[in-house]
Structure formats: C-alpha cells, structure tokens
Design a protein around this motif. Structure first.
Motif, PDB file in Angstrom:
ATOM      1  N   LEU A 198       0.827  -1.207   0.000  1.00 58.11           N
ATOM      2  CA  LEU A 198       0.000   0.000   0.000  1.00 58.11           C
ATOM      3  C   LEU A 198       0.863   1.259   0.000  1.00 58.11           C
ATOM      4  CD1 LEU A 198      -2.735  -0.908   2.639  1.00 58.11           C
ATOM      5  CD2 LEU A 198      -2.886  -1.065   0.144  1.00 58.11           C
ATOM      6  N   PRO A 199       0.403   2.326  -0.644  1.00 58.40           N
ATOM      7  CA  PRO A 199       1.122   3.604  -0.533  1.00 58.40           C
ATOM      8  C   PRO A 199       1.065   4.107   0.891  1.00 58.40           C
ATOM      9  CG  PRO A 199      -0.990   3.889  -1.664  1.00 58.40           C
ATOM     10  CD  PRO A 199      -0.772   2.413  -1.530  1.00 58.40           C
ATOM     11  N   VAL A 200       2.119   4.721   1.349  1.00 58.27           N
ATOM     12  CA  VAL A 200       2.222   5.124   2.751  1.00 58.27           C
ATOM     13  C   VAL A 200       1.152   6.156   3.113  1.00 58.27           C
ATOM     14  CG1 VAL A 200       3.862   7.016   2.395  1.00 58.27           C
ATOM     15  CG2 VAL A 200       3.889   5.710   4.548  1.00 58.27           C
ATOM     16  N   LYS A 201       0.649   6.878   2.147  1.00 60.06           N
ATOM     17  CA  LYS A 201      -0.372   7.888   2.445  1.00 60.06           C
ATOM     18  C   LYS A 201      -1.687   7.270   2.910  1.00 60.06           C
ATOM     19  CE  LYS A 201      -2.000   8.308  -2.359  1.00 60.06           C
ATOM     20  NZ  LYS A 201      -2.150   9.238  -3.500  1.00 60.06           N
ATOM     21  N   ARG A 202      -1.838   5.963   2.767  1.00 59.63           N
ATOM     22  CA  ARG A 202      -3.058   5.291   3.232  1.00 59.63           C
ATOM     23  C   ARG A 202      -3.080   5.117   4.758  1.00 59.63           C
ATOM     24  NH1 ARG A 202      -5.474   1.629  -0.310  1.00 59.63           N
ATOM     25  NH2 ARG A 202      -6.819   1.076   1.461  1.00 59.63           N
ATOM     26  N   LEU A 203      -1.964   5.334   5.425  1.00 61.87           N
ATOM     27  CA  LEU A 203      -1.920   5.149   6.874  1.00 61.87           C
ATOM     28  C   LEU A 203      -2.561   6.336   7.579  1.00 61.87           C
ATOM     29  CD1 LEU A 203       1.692   3.745   7.477  1.00 61.87           C
ATOM     30  CD2 LEU A 203      -0.444   2.480   7.127  1.00 61.87           C
ATOM     31  N   TRP A 204      -3.300   6.044   8.660  1.00 62.63           N
ATOM     32  CA  TRP A 204      -3.875   7.103   9.485  1.00 62.63           C
ATOM     33  C   TRP A 204      -2.757   7.982  10.031  1.00 62.63           C
ATOM     34  CZ3 TRP A 204      -7.309   3.305  12.760  1.00 62.63           C
ATOM     35  CH2 TRP A 204      -8.394   2.898  11.987  1.00 62.63           C
ATOM     36  N   GLY A 205      -2.897   9.284   9.874  1.00 62.03           N
ATOM     37  CA  GLY A 205      -1.916  10.207  10.402  1.00 62.03           C
ATOM     38  C   GLY A 205      -0.946  10.738   9.372  1.00 62.03           C
ATOM     39  N   VAL A 206      -1.027  10.231   8.142  1.00 58.45           N
ATOM     40  CA  VAL A 206      -0.140  10.720   7.081  1.00 58.45           C
ATOM     41  C   VAL A 206      -0.899  11.746   6.245  1.00 58.45           C
ATOM     42  CG1 VAL A 206       1.266  10.133   5.075  1.00 58.45           C
ATOM     43  CG2 VAL A 206       1.154   8.565   7.026  1.00 58.45           C
ATOM     44  N   GLY A 207      -0.736  13.010   6.616  1.00 53.43           N
ATOM     45  CA  GLY A 207      -1.309  14.101   5.846  1.00 53.43           C
ATOM     46  C   GLY A 207      -0.300  14.622   4.852  1.00 53.43           C
ATOM     47  N   LEU A 245       3.147   5.524  13.423  1.00 54.31           N
ATOM     48  CA  LEU A 245       3.197   4.980  12.063  1.00 54.31           C
ATOM     49  C   LEU A 245       3.940   3.653  12.023  1.00 54.31           C
ATOM     50  CD1 LEU A 245       3.836   8.196   9.917  1.00 54.31           C
ATOM     51  CD2 LEU A 245       1.676   7.034  10.423  1.00 54.31           C
ATOM     52  N   ALA A 246       4.962   3.504  12.851  1.00 53.09           N
ATOM     53  CA  ALA A 246       5.695   2.238  12.898  1.00 53.09           C
ATOM     54  C   ALA A 246       4.781   1.108  13.344  1.00 53.09           C
ATOM     55  CB  ALA A 246       6.897   2.349  13.827  1.00 53.09           C
ATOM     56  N   ALA A 247       3.879   1.387  14.287  1.00 51.03           N
ATOM     57  CA  ALA A 247       2.931   0.370  14.743  1.00 51.03           C
ATOM     58  C   ALA A 247       1.956   0.006  13.635  1.00 51.03           C
ATOM     59  CB  ALA A 247       2.180   0.874  15.970  1.00 51.03           C
ATOM     60  N   LEU A 248       1.457   1.020  12.937  1.00 50.90           N
ATOM     61  CA  LEU A 248       0.515   0.742  11.843  1.00 50.90           C
ATOM     62  C   LEU A 248       1.192  -0.024  10.708  1.00 50.90           C
ATOM     63  CD1 LEU A 248      -1.526   4.076  11.555  1.00 50.90           C
ATOM     64  CD2 LEU A 248      -2.062   2.005  12.855  1.00 50.90           C
ATOM     65  N   ALA A 249       2.460   0.232  10.490  1.00 54.10           N
ATOM     66  CA  ALA A 249       3.176  -0.420   9.386  1.00 54.10           C
ATOM     67  C   ALA A 249       3.260  -1.929   9.560  1.00 54.10           C
ATOM     68  CB  ALA A 249       4.580   0.163   9.245  1.00 54.10           C
ATOM     69  N   VAL A 250       3.094  -2.396  10.805  1.00 54.17           N
ATOM     70  CA  VAL A 250       3.085  -3.846  11.041  1.00 54.17           C
ATOM     71  C   VAL A 250       1.686  -4.318  11.447  1.00 54.17           C
ATOM     72  CG1 VAL A 250       5.539  -3.960  11.601  1.00 54.17           C
ATOM     73  CG2 VAL A 250       3.876  -3.546  13.440  1.00 54.17           C
ATOM     74  N   GLY A 251       0.708  -3.447  11.255  1.00 52.28           N
ATOM     75  CA  GLY A 251      -0.681  -3.841  11.491  1.00 52.28           C
ATOM     76  C   GLY A 251      -1.086  -3.899  12.937  1.00 52.28           C
ATOM     77  N   ALA A 252      -0.375  -3.196  13.823  1.00 49.75           N
ATOM     78  CA  ALA A 252      -0.688  -3.242  15.247  1.00 49.75           C
ATOM     79  C   ALA A 252      -1.832  -2.283  15.567  1.00 49.75           C
ATOM     80  CB  ALA A 252       0.538  -2.873  16.074  1.00 49.75           C
ATOM     81  N   ASP A 253      -2.891  -2.804  16.131  1.00 44.29           N
ATOM     82  CA  ASP A 253      -4.035  -1.983  16.535  1.00 44.29           C
ATOM     83  C   ASP A 253      -4.869  -2.804  17.517  1.00 44.29           C
ATOM     84  OD1 ASP A 253      -6.126  -0.229  16.797  1.00 44.29           O
ATOM     85  OD2 ASP A 253      -7.009  -0.652  14.840  1.00 44.29           O
ATOM     86  N   ASP A 254      -4.822  -2.447  18.792  1.00 45.98           N
ATOM     87  CA  ASP A 254      -5.526  -3.237  19.805  1.00 45.98           C
ATOM     88  C   ASP A 254      -6.809  -2.558  20.285  1.00 45.98           C
ATOM     89  OD1 ASP A 254      -4.462  -1.155  21.214  1.00 45.98           O
ATOM     90  OD2 ASP A 254      -3.396  -2.379  22.694  1.00 45.98           O
ATOM     91  N   ARG A 255      -7.291  -1.563  19.556  1.00 45.53           N
ATOM     92  CA  ARG A 255      -8.532  -0.882  19.957  1.00 45.53           C
ATOM     93  C   ARG A 255      -9.723  -1.821  19.816  1.00 45.53           C
ATOM     94  NH1 ARG A 255      -9.342   3.452  15.957  1.00 45.53           N
ATOM     95  NH2 ARG A 255      -8.498   1.793  14.639  1.00 45.53           N
ATOM     96  N   ALA A 256     -10.558  -1.825  20.822  1.00 49.22           N
ATOM     97  CA  ALA A 256     -11.765  -2.650  20.769  1.00 49.22           C
ATOM     98  C   ALA A 256     -12.888  -1.902  20.066  1.00 49.22           C
ATOM     99  CB  ALA A 256     -12.200  -3.027  22.184  1.00 49.22           C
ATOM    100  N   VAL A 257     -13.812  -2.640  19.486  1.00 48.64           N
ATOM    101  CA  VAL A 257     -15.034  -2.044  18.950  1.00 48.64           C
ATOM    102  C   VAL A 257     -15.862  -1.571  20.138  1.00 48.64           C
ATOM    103  CG1 VAL A 257     -17.193  -2.513  17.733  1.00 48.64           C
ATOM    104  CG2 VAL A 257     -15.034  -3.432  16.856  1.00 48.64           C
ATOM    105  N   ASP A 258     -16.214  -0.296  20.118  1.00 50.01           N
ATOM    106  CA  ASP A 258     -16.874   0.320  21.276  1.00 50.01           C
ATOM    107  C   ASP A 258     -18.303   0.732  20.916  1.00 50.01           C
ATOM    108  OD1 ASP A 258     -17.618   1.621  23.553  1.00 50.01           O
ATOM    109  OD2 ASP A 258     -16.230   3.303  23.318  1.00 50.01           O
ATOM    110  N   PRO A 259     -19.282  -0.079  21.283  1.00 53.59           N
ATOM    111  CA  PRO A 259     -20.671   0.277  20.966  1.00 53.59           C
ATOM    112  C   PRO A 259     -21.185   1.456  21.770  1.00 53.59           C
ATOM    113  CG  PRO A 259     -20.620  -1.692  22.326  1.00 53.59           C
ATOM    114  CD  PRO A 259     -19.195  -1.382  21.967  1.00 53.59           C
TER     115      PRO A 259
END
Length: 431
Positions: A198-207, A245-259
């Motif tokens: 993926l192009p790096v601009k697709r990552l959250w936080g890359v403006g 960004l380093a965490a996102l680059a390896v797919g790290a995301d531990d946020r739970a779905v919050d209803p």
C-alpha cells in the motif's frame, strides 16, 4: 535499513472485525427517490458557488468529482452532472435501517458516521459462519431490503478492516467503473503482505505535510516505512508520530469495537451565500446556532463546559477560533449566548465573514445551579421556556417556533443538521 525495535500486535485473542462502508451513500439514497437518474453523474451537496460536495456517484467520480470538493469546481469538472440538495434527516433514517441489519449479527457495533461502522463478530462465528460469510450476508440483506450497496472489510483489527473495506469498493476510472469485490479479507497470516504494497499515504496520520517529509526519506510504500531505521524516522517526523506509524506499518491496533462510543463534541457551522459584515448580523446568526446546538444536546441528554466559536473570513479564507470554558455544563441557548456572546463581540466582522460555527465539547450531564434570580418571580424562567419550545417543536416541527431574531422575510430560518457539510444552495438556503 533495518527492521528492528518495532511494535507488534498486542492482542492475545484473535478477533474478527468487520468494517462496513456504504457505497456513495447519500447519492444511492437519492437514486431510490430518483430512479430516472441511475447511470448519470449525480452529486449531492450545496448547489451554490459556496457549496461543497457531500457525495458523488461513481459516474461523477470519473470526472474527478469527490466529497469535500467545492461545488463550483465540481460543476467545471463535470458540467452535465445533476446536482441534488441533501436531506440529512432522511439519510439519518436510512442509516438507522442499515444499523438494524448490523444488529442482527452482533451487539458490538460502533458507528463511525451515517454510512460506516465497525462490527466485532468474534462471538457470532459459530452461529453465522466466518467473517467473510457474515460480510456477504450483510451486503445481501442491505441490497435486497434497502436497495443500497455496501462494501465490507474483514480483518483481525479495526485498522486492517478499514483498509480492507476500501479495497472492496468499486473504483471510478477515467474510462470505466470497475466493480469491487464487495467483501475483502485480510487474513492474519497475510496482513504484512497486504500492508507492504500500500502507498504510505493510506496510513492514518499521514497528511500532506507528513507525506512530503516521508517522501524526502524515499518512503513511498508501507514496506519502505517498515524497513527504515526508527531513529531516522523519529528525527524526520517526531517520536510520537514515528511510533504511531511504525505500529501501523506492522498492522498493530488493539482498539476494541466500542458500541458505547460517544461524541466528543456537538456543533454546527454554516457557510453563507453572502458575507456578513456587521456585529448585528453575526449576533443574529449566533442566536440561531446556539438554539440549534443546544437542542441537539438536550436530545442526547448531554451538555458542554467548553464552547468554541469558529469564524472564517472571505479574504484569504483566514479562519480563527475562540473558546471559553465554564464551571457549569450548559445545554440552553440563553446560557450559551451569555457565555460566548462577548467572545464573538470581540471579533471584527467588517472584512466579511464567510462562515460561522459554534460547538460544545467537554461533555457531561446538564447542571442546574440555583441563583438568587430564581427566587425573583419577575425573572424569566429559562428552563420552563426552553422545555415549552422543545415540546412545541416535537409536536409541530422545527419551524413552529424559534428565536425572534431568526425570522427573515416572514419565515423562521431554522438550522438544519448537515448544513456544515454542504454549504448554501443557489437560493441561499443552508442545507
């Protein structure tokens, strides 16, 4: 370059997360009411020169028309497009119908907007099948029952599911519309392969600014980012952003779905067809905004301690914000105006104000603090007056009653939720 000191996924239980995203939602809803426009370039949003595009059909996207684009530019790019004013209230009702489909599969649904939501279906797999199967069932039911399109991403966390739903969508190319997969899976053992391309601009936080810095380092893809030394990245963009960004680059995301996810702020802003130049005009508009925002807060059972005014001038699109915080949680227009009125009075509107906004944050439960004025029978009962207005509006509609200053040309000029997205139409009405 080396791949070291990188954060990895923190999850101990592998979850199945879906990100469901409606396809051209506002336009698709309008096409149900205007089937004769099917296959044509259709744009929903403000139709005036100061309006903006809320949504564009895939036929319109072929000409470079997209959401948030000024309507004037959209008309130049696609002169034969059909422009329709938006109907936020109707879209909200349809969104609730879509939500009913989601709720059939899991109670863990986190809405992100009217047209997208995260679903944690980990506990539903034995009942309904794997994530891809559930994704297809959701799509089929939304299509069959609501005549709308939906794309679904399936992955082990929210970040990857969001990226996957984009891959599942149709694509508007200059010469054709390419149908999407509908449901895209990012398997746990294939997440890195999926990310790396993926192009790096697709990552959250890359403006735009961050992208420019990354490109100077020769970083074009997520793989490039993953392989660069972390100290080099930190020097270029800062320690906090580089770690994110380093965490996102390896797919790290531990946020739970919050209803139970709640709004952090509630507000409204309007772009005017003609600039406002006088304090009297600004005060009149602020009264309308305070009345509308306060009512939305009361409907949601919340109030705000921090209130912000946003002013955008016509010259150079210069935008300023001013905020003030009080000890009480406010949800009634007179109290809000007493707090923010002096803030607006200190801003000179004579250069020409193009946009005015009001929002409340730092939300909590409404507070009712008694004062000596409450003992004076000659003092207006703000609470009783507000409650009476709410009751009248609930029974007879929003235009049945409102602030006297909001009357123009013999008609009550109400604030409609969603106008901040689309701006004024040709007739000057904010949508």
């Amino acid at each position: 370059m080396a791949d070291h000191a990188r954060p990895g996924p923190q999850q101990t239980v592998q979850r199945t997360i879906l990100h469901a995203d409606m396809d051209a939602f506002f336009v698709s809803v309008e096409l149900r009411r205007h089937p004769e426009l099917a296959g044509q370039p259709v744009v929903v949003g403000g139709t005036g020169n100061r309006g903006v595009v809320a949504a564009a059909s895939y036929e319109a996207r072929r000409f470079g028309v997209h959401s948030a684009l000024p309507s004037a530019i959209a008309k130049r790019r696609c002169p034969h497009a059909v422009f329709l004013p938006g109907d936020h209230e109707h879209y909200g009702e349809v969104s609730r119908q879509v939500r009913e489909v989601f709720d059939r599969y899991t109670p863990l649904v986190e809405p992100r907007s009217l047209d997208e939501a995260f679903l944690d279906v980990t506990g539903s797999l034995k009942l309904f099948g794997d994530g891809v199967t559930i994704g297809h069932r959701i799509r089929d039911q939304i299509r069959d029952e609501l005549d709308l399109g939906c794309s679904v991403g399936v992955a082990t966390n929210k970040f990857l599911a969001k990226l996957a739903s984009v891959e599942a969508k149709p694509r508007a190319l200059t010469d054709r519309i390419e149908p999407g997969e509908g449901v895209t899976l990012v398997p746990a053992d294939g997440a890195q392969e999926f990310l790396d391309r993926l192009p790096v601009k697709r990552l959250w936080g890359v403006g735009p600014a961050t992208l420019e810095k990354l490109e100077r380092l020769g970083i074009a893809t997520v793989k490039d980012l993953r392989l660069i030394d972390l100290p080099v990245l930190s020097t270029a963009i800062g320690a906090n952003l580089s770690g994110h960004l380093a965490a996102l680059a390896v797919g790290a995301d531990d946020r739970a779905v919050d209803p139970e996810r709640e709004a952090k702020s509630i507000g409204h802003e309007e772009t005017y067809p003609h600039d406002k130049h006088t304090p009297r005009e600004m005060t009149r508009e602020l009264v309308r905004l305070a009345d509308a925002v306060a009512r939305r807060m009361r409907k949601q059972g919340v109030a705000a301690r921090t209130w912000q005014i946003k002013v955008r001038f016509a010259a150079g699109f210069t935008t300023i914000t001013r905020s003030v915080t009080t000890g009480d949680f406010l949800d009634r227009a007179p109290d809000i105006l007493e707090l923010v009125g002096p803030v607006l009075d200190a801003i000179d509107p004579s250069p020409g104000v193009r946009l005015l906004g009001l929002s409340g944050s730092n939300l909590g439960q409404p507070s009712a603090q008694l004062t000596f004025d409450d003992l004076d029978e000659s003092t207006p009962d703000v609470a009783a007056t507000t409650d009476a207005m709410d009751a009248i509006r609930e029974r007879f509609g929003d235009r049945a009653i409102g602030p006297a200053s909001a009357v123009s040309g013999g008609k009550l000029k109400t604030v409609r939720r969603g106008a901040q997205q689309w701006g004024p139409d040709e007739d000057g009405a904010a949508r």
